[in-house]
Design a protein around this motif. Structure first.
Motif, PDB file in Angstrom:
ATOM      1  N   TRP A 160      29.845 180.815  90.419  1.00 10.52           N
ATOM      2  CA  TRP A 160      29.589 182.185  90.877  1.00 10.52           C
ATOM      3  C   TRP A 160      29.871 183.186  89.773  1.00 10.52           C
ATOM      4  CZ3 TRP A 160      27.082 184.773  94.439  1.00 10.52           C
ATOM      5  CH2 TRP A 160      27.400 186.116  94.684  1.00 10.52           C
ATOM      6  N   ARG A 161      30.946 182.951  89.030  1.00 11.00           N
ATOM      7  CA  ARG A 161      31.290 183.842  87.915  1.00 11.00           C
ATOM      8  C   ARG A 161      30.175 183.846  86.868  1.00 11.00           C
ATOM      9  NH1 ARG A 161      35.936 181.890  87.066  1.00 11.00           N
ATOM     10  NH2 ARG A 161      35.415 180.430  85.391  1.00 11.00           N
ATOM     11  N   GLU A 162      29.635 182.665  86.558  1.00 11.56           N
ATOM     12  CA  GLU A 162      28.550 182.576  85.587  1.00 11.56           C
ATOM     13  C   GLU A 162      27.280 183.231  86.117  1.00 11.56           C
ATOM     14  OE1 GLU A 162      28.244 178.393  84.950  1.00 11.56           O
ATOM     15  OE2 GLU A 162      30.184 178.244  83.914  1.00 11.56           O
ATOM     16  N   PHE A 163      27.009 183.051  87.414  1.00  8.13           N
ATOM     17  CA  PHE A 163      25.852 183.648  88.052  1.00  8.13           C
ATOM     18  C   PHE A 163      25.924 185.169  87.985  1.00  8.13           C
ATOM     19  CE2 PHE A 163      23.999 185.206  92.149  1.00  8.13           C
ATOM     20  CZ  PHE A 163      22.680 184.874  91.919  1.00  8.13           C
ATOM     21  N   GLN A 164      27.104 185.712  88.275  1.00 11.13           N
ATOM     22  CA  GLN A 164      27.312 187.160  88.220  1.00 11.13           C
ATOM     23  C   GLN A 164      27.131 187.705  86.814  1.00 11.13           C
ATOM     24  OE1 GLN A 164      26.986 188.194  91.420  1.00 11.13           O
ATOM     25  NE2 GLN A 164      28.775 189.523  91.271  1.00 11.13           N
ATOM     26  N   ALA A 165      27.613 186.930  85.845  1.00 10.07           N
ATOM     27  CA  ALA A 165      27.517 187.370  84.447  1.00 10.07           C
ATOM     28  C   ALA A 165      26.050 187.479  84.016  1.00 10.07           C
ATOM     29  CB  ALA A 165      28.259 186.385  83.536  1.00 10.07           C
ATOM     30  N   VAL A 166      25.201 186.542  84.479  1.00  2.48           N
ATOM     31  CA  VAL A 166      23.774 186.591  84.146  1.00  2.48           C
ATOM     32  C   VAL A 166      23.126 187.802  84.805  1.00  2.48           C
ATOM     33  CG1 VAL A 166      21.555 185.438  84.459  1.00  2.48           C
ATOM     34  CG2 VAL A 166      23.545 184.111  83.752  1.00  2.48           C
ATOM     35  N   LEU A 167      23.440 188.061  86.048  1.00  7.45           N
ATOM     36  CA  LEU A 167      22.824 189.177  86.769  1.00  7.45           C
ATOM     37  C   LEU A 167      23.219 190.520  86.172  1.00  7.45           C
ATOM     38  CD1 LEU A 167      23.092 188.149  90.544  1.00  7.45           C
ATOM     39  CD2 LEU A 167      21.162 187.873  88.985  1.00  7.45           C
ATOM     40  N   LYS A 168      24.473 190.626  85.716  1.00  5.67           N
ATOM     41  CA  LYS A 168      24.943 191.898  85.145  1.00  5.67           C
ATOM     42  C   LYS A 168      24.479 192.099  83.721  1.00  5.67           C
ATOM     43  CE  LYS A 168      29.060 192.003  88.089  1.00  5.67           C
ATOM     44  NZ  LYS A 168      30.537 191.894  88.132  1.00  5.67           N
ATOM     45  N   GLY A 169      24.099 190.971  83.026  1.00  8.56           N
ATOM     46  CA  GLY A 169      23.577 191.070  81.671  1.00  8.56           C
ATOM     47  C   GLY A 169      24.652 191.326  80.635  1.00  8.56           C
TER      48      GLY A 169
ATOM     49  N   LEU B  59      15.963 181.112  74.286  1.00  2.00           N
ATOM     50  CA  LEU B  59      17.120 181.912  73.863  1.00  2.00           C
ATOM     51  C   LEU B  59      17.314 183.136  74.750  1.00  2.00           C
ATOM     52  CD1 LEU B  59      17.005 181.905  69.945  1.00  2.00           C
ATOM     53  CD2 LEU B  59      18.474 180.565  71.460  1.00  2.00           C
ATOM     54  N   GLY B  60      16.204 183.779  75.120  1.00  3.17           N
ATOM     55  CA  GLY B  60      16.303 185.000  75.913  1.00  3.17           C
ATOM     56  C   GLY B  60      16.127 184.781  77.399  1.00  3.17           C
ATOM     57  N   GLY B  61      15.818 183.561  77.797  1.00  5.91           N
ATOM     58  CA  GLY B  61      15.604 183.271  79.208  1.00  5.91           C
ATOM     59  C   GLY B  61      16.836 182.690  79.866  1.00  5.91           C
ATOM     60  N   VAL B  62      16.799 182.592  81.181  1.00  2.00           N
ATOM     61  CA  VAL B  62      17.902 181.994  81.940  1.00  2.00           C
ATOM     62  C   VAL B  62      17.316 181.020  82.955  1.00  2.00           C
ATOM     63  CG1 VAL B  62      19.474 183.942  81.688  1.00  2.00           C
ATOM     64  CG2 VAL B  62      17.895 183.868  83.629  1.00  2.00           C
TER      65      VAL B  62
END
Length: 302
Positions: free
Chosen positions: A293-302, A259-262
Motif C-alpha cells: 500500500w505504501r508503494e502504491f501510494q507513492a506511485v499515485l502521489k508521484g 523507465l517512465g512507466g509503472v
C-alpha cells in the motif's frame, strides 16, 4: 585516472583506424566507439563494438528485406507498439559489447543479470592495481530505517570522516598485505589465485560485457531506476546515454514505457477504479499489505 597509459594508447590507435563496411552503422555510436566515459572515481564504460540499429528491430519484426516502403514515422510507431506489448525478439537483433571498469561489489550485483557474455580480468594471472572505490562524501549514507537493502540520511561531520578513514586505511592495508604475499625478493610467495582472496570488495576489476538490446533494456530498467544502488545506477545512467545515441526510437519507447512507466497489480487496478468511481479506499479495504500500500501510494502521489 580510470585509463592506464597503455589502455589510452591502445584506444588512440584503434580510433585512428578507418574501415569501410556495408553493415548498418550509427553516427552517434561511431562517435562513442572506444571512448571511455568515466564513472565513479576510477571506473569507466566504453563501447567496443555494436551490431544493428532501429531499422534492424523493425526489419526483424516485419521479417522483410531492406527498408521497404515504410516511413520513419511508421518505424517509430512499430517500435513503440513492440515495447508497449512486451515483444522481445525484435530487440534481440541488436547487440553491444562494452568494456567496463567497476568495483568488485558492483560487479557481483551486475553479474546477477545472467543474460550476457562476460569475460573478466583474471587476478589468477595478473596483479590487480591499487585502485579502490571510496565514496564521495555526498554518497556516504547511513542504513535506511525502513528498507533493509537501502540507504538513509547522509553521514556528516566526524562520523563521515571516521568512516572514510577506515575505508582508506583498510583498503590500503589489505593491498599492502596482498603485495607482501606475492613473490618478491627471491621468495616463492603465495600464488596469485590465493593472494587475491585478501583483497577488499571495493577494489576495481574490468570486464568485456556483450548483451542484446532486449536484455540490456531489462538491465537498465532495474539498474537505472531511482531505487537502485547508487554505485551501479551511475553505470546504468552512462549506458543509457550511449543507447539513446545508438537506437533513438527504441530508447525513447523504453524511456516512456519502462523507465517512465509503472505497473500495477490486479488489486492496484481495482483500487484505482474504485477511486475514480468516488469511493474512499484505504489500506484496510485495499487488500494490500502495508508495504504494498505504501508503494502504491507513492506511485499515485508521484
Amino acid at each position: 585516472m580510470p585509463l592506464t597509459p597503455d589502455q589510452q594508447a591502445e584506444i588512440e590507435t584503434a580510433r585512428s583506424e578507418e574501415r569501410t563496411t556495408r553493415r548498418a552503422t550509427v553516427p552517434g555510436m561511431e562517435a562513442h566507439l572506444y571512448n571511455a566515459h568515466e564513472v565513479l572515481d576510477h571506473g569507466f564504460v566504453r563501447v567496443i563494438d555494436y551490431m544493428g540499429d532501429d531499422n534492424a528491430i523493425v526489419q526483424a519484426a516485419r521479417v522483410s528485406y531492406g527498408r521497404g516502403t515504410k516511413a520513419v514515422q511508421n518505424d517509430a510507431g512499430l517500435i513503440r507498439y513492440l515495447m508497449r506489448h512486451w515483444h522481445s525478439t525484435p530487440f534481440e537483433m541488436c547487440e553491444i559489447k562494452l568494456h567496463v571498469k567497476l568495483p568488485v561489489f558492483v560487479a557481483r550485483q551486475w553479474i546477477r543479470h545472467r543474460t550476457a557474455n562476460v569475460n573478466e580480468y583474471s587476478a589468477r594471472y595478473s596483479i590487480l592495481d591499487r585502485e579502490f572505490y571510496i565514496p564521495a562524501p555526498e554518497n556516504l549514507a547511513a542504513q535506511s530505517k525502513i528498507n533493509n537493502q537501502g540507504r538513509g540520511g547522509v553521514l556528516e561531520g566526524e562520523e563521515a570522516a571516521r568512516v572514510l578513514d577506515i575505508l582508506r586505511a583498510d583498503s590500503n592495508r589489505a593491498y599492502d598485505h596482498y603485495q607482501q604475499m606475492l613473490e618478491q625478493d627471491g621468495q616463492d610467495g603465495l600464488a596469485r589465485e590465493l593472494a587475491r582472496m585478501n583483497l577488499p570488495a571495493n577494489i576495481y576489476t574490468q570486464w568485456y560485457w556483450k548483451v542484446d538490446l532486449h536484455n540490456l533494456f531489462h538491465f537498465l530498467r532495474l539498474r537505472a531506476d531511482a531505487h537502485a544502488q547508487y554505485e551501479i545506477r551511475v553505470y546504468a545512467d552512462a549506458i543509457c546515454k550511449i543507447v539513446a545515441d545508438w537506437v533513438p526510437h527504441a530508447y525513447a519507447a523504453f524511456e516512456d514505457y519502462r523507465l517512465g512507466g509503472v505497473q500495477f497489480s490486479g488489486k492496484g487496478v481495482d483500487c484505482i477504479r474504485r477511486m475514480i468511481a468516488g469511493e474512499q479506499v484505504d489500506q484496510a479495504s485495499s487488500g494490500m499489505s502495508a508495504g504494498e500500500w505504501r508503494e502504491f501510494q507513492a506511485v499515485l502521489k508521484g
